[in-house]
Motif scaffolding. Structure first.
Motif, PDB file in Angstrom:
ATOM      1  N   GLY A   1       0.779  -1.230   0.000  1.00 29.50           N
ATOM      2  CA  GLY A   1       0.000   0.000   0.000  1.00 29.50           C
ATOM      3  C   GLY A   1       0.812   1.281   0.000  1.00 29.50           C
ATOM      4  O   GLY A   1       0.235   2.363   0.147  1.00 29.50           O
ATOM      5  N   ARG A   2       2.116   1.161  -0.177  1.00 30.29           N
ATOM      6  CA  ARG A   2       2.975   2.345  -0.129  1.00 30.29           C
ATOM      7  C   ARG A   2       3.699   2.544  -1.451  1.00 30.29           C
ATOM      8  O   ARG A   2       3.647   1.720  -2.358  1.00 30.29           O
ATOM      9  CB  ARG A   2       4.008   2.193   1.000  1.00 30.29           C
ATOM     10  CG  ARG A   2       3.423   1.883   2.364  1.00 30.29           C
ATOM     11  CD  ARG A   2       2.582   3.026   2.892  1.00 30.29           C
ATOM     12  NE  ARG A   2       3.327   4.244   3.060  1.00 30.29           N
ATOM     13  CZ  ARG A   2       4.022   4.551   4.162  1.00 30.29           C
ATOM     14  NH1 ARG A   2       4.090   3.702   5.156  1.00 30.29           N
ATOM     15  NH2 ARG A   2       4.652   5.718   4.247  1.00 30.29           N
ATOM     16  N   GLY A   3       4.412   3.653  -1.564  1.00 29.81           N
ATOM     17  CA  GLY A   3       5.231   3.887  -2.745  1.00 29.81           C
ATOM     18  C   GLY A   3       6.542   3.130  -2.665  1.00 29.81           C
ATOM     19  O   GLY A   3       6.902   2.576  -1.630  1.00 29.81           O
ATOM     20  N   LEU A   4       7.255   3.098  -3.777  1.00 26.93           N
ATOM     21  CA  LEU A   4       8.551   2.417  -3.816  1.00 26.93           C
ATOM     22  C   LEU A   4       9.611   3.273  -3.143  1.00 26.93           C
ATOM     23  O   LEU A   4       9.582   4.504  -3.228  1.00 26.93           O
ATOM     24  CB  LEU A   4       8.967   2.131  -5.267  1.00 26.93           C
ATOM     25  CG  LEU A   4       8.380   0.896  -5.912  1.00 26.93           C
ATOM     26  CD1 LEU A   4       6.922   1.095  -6.251  1.00 26.93           C
ATOM     27  CD2 LEU A   4       9.176   0.523  -7.164  1.00 26.93           C
ATOM     28  N   VAL A   5      10.542   2.586  -2.524  1.00 26.68           N
ATOM     29  CA  VAL A   5      11.653   3.253  -1.854  1.00 26.68           C
ATOM     30  C   VAL A   5      12.958   2.742  -2.457  1.00 26.68           C
ATOM     31  O   VAL A   5      13.169   1.526  -2.548  1.00 26.68           O
ATOM     32  CB  VAL A   5      11.625   2.973  -0.337  1.00 26.68           C
ATOM     33  CG1 VAL A   5      12.867   3.555   0.334  1.00 26.68           C
ATOM     34  CG2 VAL A   5      10.360   3.558   0.285  1.00 26.68           C
TER      35      VAL A   5
ATOM     36  N   ARG B   1      -5.899  10.302  -3.203  1.00 27.24           N
ATOM     37  CA  ARG B   1      -5.260   9.010  -2.922  1.00 27.24           C
ATOM     38  C   ARG B   1      -6.134   7.845  -3.382  1.00 27.24           C
ATOM     39  O   ARG B   1      -5.626   6.767  -3.716  1.00 27.24           O
ATOM     40  CB  ARG B   1      -4.994   8.877  -1.431  1.00 27.24           C
ATOM     41  CG  ARG B   1      -3.965   9.864  -0.890  1.00 27.24           C
ATOM     42  CD  ARG B   1      -2.552   9.550  -1.413  1.00 27.24           C
ATOM     43  NE  ARG B   1      -2.212   8.148  -1.309  1.00 27.24           N
ATOM     44  CZ  ARG B   1      -1.814   7.556  -0.197  1.00 27.24           C
ATOM     45  NH1 ARG B   1      -1.701   8.251   0.910  1.00 27.24           N
ATOM     46  NH2 ARG B   1      -1.520   6.266  -0.207  1.00 27.24           N
TER      47      ARG B   1
ATOM     48  N   TYR C   1       3.836   6.854 -13.239  1.00 27.57           N
ATOM     49  CA  TYR C   1       3.842   5.421 -13.507  1.00 27.57           C
ATOM     50  C   TYR C   1       2.478   4.856 -13.148  1.00 27.57           C
ATOM     51  O   TYR C   1       1.749   5.399 -12.330  1.00 27.57           O
ATOM     52  CB  TYR C   1       4.874   4.706 -12.635  1.00 27.57           C
ATOM     53  CG  TYR C   1       6.313   4.929 -13.010  1.00 27.57           C
ATOM     54  CD1 TYR C   1       7.023   6.023 -12.519  1.00 27.57           C
ATOM     55  CD2 TYR C   1       6.980   4.030 -13.834  1.00 27.57           C
ATOM     56  CE1 TYR C   1       8.349   6.212 -12.857  1.00 27.57           C
ATOM     57  CE2 TYR C   1       8.318   4.217 -14.173  1.00 27.57           C
ATOM     58  CZ  TYR C   1       8.981   5.302 -13.681  1.00 27.57           C
ATOM     59  OH  TYR C   1      10.304   5.493 -14.008  1.00 27.57           O
TER      60      TYR C   1
ATOM     61  N   PHE D   1       1.514   6.104  -9.601  1.00 28.42           N
ATOM     62  CA  PHE D   1       2.572   6.660  -8.770  1.00 28.42           C
ATOM     63  C   PHE D   1       3.265   7.807  -9.480  1.00 28.42           C
ATOM     64  O   PHE D   1       3.601   7.709 -10.656  1.00 28.42           O
ATOM     65  CB  PHE D   1       3.614   5.590  -8.424  1.00 28.42           C
ATOM     66  CG  PHE D   1       3.139   4.579  -7.441  1.00 28.42           C
ATOM     67  CD1 PHE D   1       2.623   3.363  -7.870  1.00 28.42           C
ATOM     68  CD2 PHE D   1       3.207   4.838  -6.081  1.00 28.42           C
ATOM     69  CE1 PHE D   1       2.178   2.426  -6.958  1.00 28.42           C
ATOM     70  CE2 PHE D   1       2.762   3.903  -5.159  1.00 28.42           C
ATOM     71  CZ  PHE D   1       2.245   2.696  -5.606  1.00 28.42           C
TER      72      PHE D   1
ATOM     73  N   PHE E   1       9.425   8.175  -4.803  1.00 27.61           N
ATOM     74  CA  PHE E   1       8.032   7.988  -5.167  1.00 27.61           C
ATOM     75  C   PHE E   1       7.073   8.595  -4.153  1.00 27.61           C
ATOM     76  O   PHE E   1       7.348   8.648  -2.954  1.00 27.61           O
ATOM     77  CB  PHE E   1       7.715   6.498  -5.286  1.00 27.61           C
ATOM     78  CG  PHE E   1       8.256   5.868  -6.537  1.00 27.61           C
ATOM     79  CD1 PHE E   1       9.563   5.434  -6.596  1.00 27.61           C
ATOM     80  CD2 PHE E   1       7.454   5.723  -7.656  1.00 27.61           C
ATOM     81  CE1 PHE E   1      10.076   4.859  -7.756  1.00 27.61           C
ATOM     82  CE2 PHE E   1       7.941   5.151  -8.818  1.00 27.61           C
ATOM     83  CZ  PHE E   1       9.255   4.719  -8.867  1.00 27.61           C
ATOM     84  N   GLY E   2       5.904   8.998  -4.686  1.00 19.47           N
ATOM     85  CA  GLY E   2       4.786   9.334  -3.828  1.00 19.47           C
ATOM     86  C   GLY E   2       4.102   8.071  -3.320  1.00 19.47           C
ATOM     87  O   GLY E   2       4.519   6.958  -3.629  1.00 19.47           O
ATOM     88  N   GLU E   3       3.031   8.268  -2.561  1.00 22.29           N
ATOM     89  CA  GLU E   3       2.354   7.150  -1.925  1.00 22.29           C
ATOM     90  C   GLU E   3       1.329   6.474  -2.833  1.00 22.29           C
ATOM     91  O   GLU E   3       0.770   5.448  -2.457  1.00 22.29           O
ATOM     92  CB  GLU E   3       1.669   7.624  -0.641  1.00 22.29           C
ATOM     93  CG  GLU E   3       2.661   8.019   0.447  1.00 22.29           C
ATOM     94  CD  GLU E   3       3.484   6.837   0.905  1.00 22.29           C
ATOM     95  OE1 GLU E   3       4.699   6.790   0.605  1.00 22.29           O
ATOM     96  OE2 GLU E   3       2.917   5.929   1.553  1.00 22.29           O
TER      97      GLU E   3
END
Lengths: 112, 113
Positions: A40-44, B9, B35, B90, B104-106
């Motif tokens: 549920g999060r963005g890529l890191v 979101r 993306y 994203f 990246f954003g959430e």
């Protein structure tokens, strides 16, 4: 397709064990990057290895690159439950992130 | 925290309606990216921007348009949403001039019914 291909698609290990994920690609690269994504999060961004490097370390992460085999591996040592996530490789085939192509990822589950 | 905010979101919309997703950054970076992430496909680049009013297509740009009128905002528009555009979107920024390292954003989860 120029995307990286990760193997395995899913991996389940016990806490404290090492986790190894592999990535293959098809054409020459400038660099290869690894990313982590929690649910549920963005890529890191985790680590970047350049085409003229063979190995790189960052904390408990170790990345290797074999350009002759067009493959890379990500090793997470002494895994923790918090390492549970999806891991993506992203070969970069030219300059700029528009030449970065993500694979479909390895889903790592670390069991406490 | 890379200073990226995506909005909304979550969004549910109907086929044929227009949808705009917004990406806002607070750090004045030149390069911004959109993306989409779908099961079995990984992340695929839709469009990217290399400056105000400077944009280019990515791998899966059909059905999408973008605009960047200010450095801090990068908008993704679906002119007429289709069910195949149901996805998680994203936004990302590139901080390092020499590498493609992205932040990246959430994500924005879009469902097209």
């Amino acid at each position: 397709s120029q995307q990286g291909e990760e193997d395995p698609q899913a991996l389940s290990i016990q806490e404290g064990e090492n986790a190894t994920m592999n990535c293959s690609y098809k054409t020459s690269i400038n660099n290869l990057q690894w990313y982590r994504q929690n649910s549920g999060r963005g890529l890191v961004h985790l680590i970047l290895i350049r085409s003229n490097e063979r190995e790189k370390h960052s904390g408990r992460l170790r990345v290797t690159l074999d350009t002759s085999k067009k493959s890379s591996s990500l090793l997470i040592t002494a895994s923790r439950a918090a390492d549970t996530a999806s891991y993506f490789c992203a070969p970069q085939f030219g300059t700029g992130a528009n030449n970065l192509f993500f694979g479909t990822g390895t889903r790592l589950t670390v069991i406490p | 925290d890379a200073g990226i905010t995506q909005s909304p979101r979550h969004k549910v919309t109907e086929t044929g309606t227009p949808v705009t997703l917004r990406c806002h950054q607070t750090e004045n970076h030149r390069y911004m990216y959109w993306y989409r992430q779908d099961p079995g496909h990984g992340l695929r680049l839709i469009h990217y921007s290399y400056g105000v009013k400077d944009t280019d297509k990515g791998e899966v740009s059909d059905g999408y348009s973008v605009s960047r009128s200010k450095t801090e905002d990068f908008l993704l528009t679906l002119e007429s949403a289709t069910s195949s555009q149901t996805s998680v979107y994203f936004c990302a920024i590139r901080k390092d001039r020499d590498t493609g390292e992205l932040f990246f954003g959430e994500g924005s989860r879009l469902t097209v019914l």
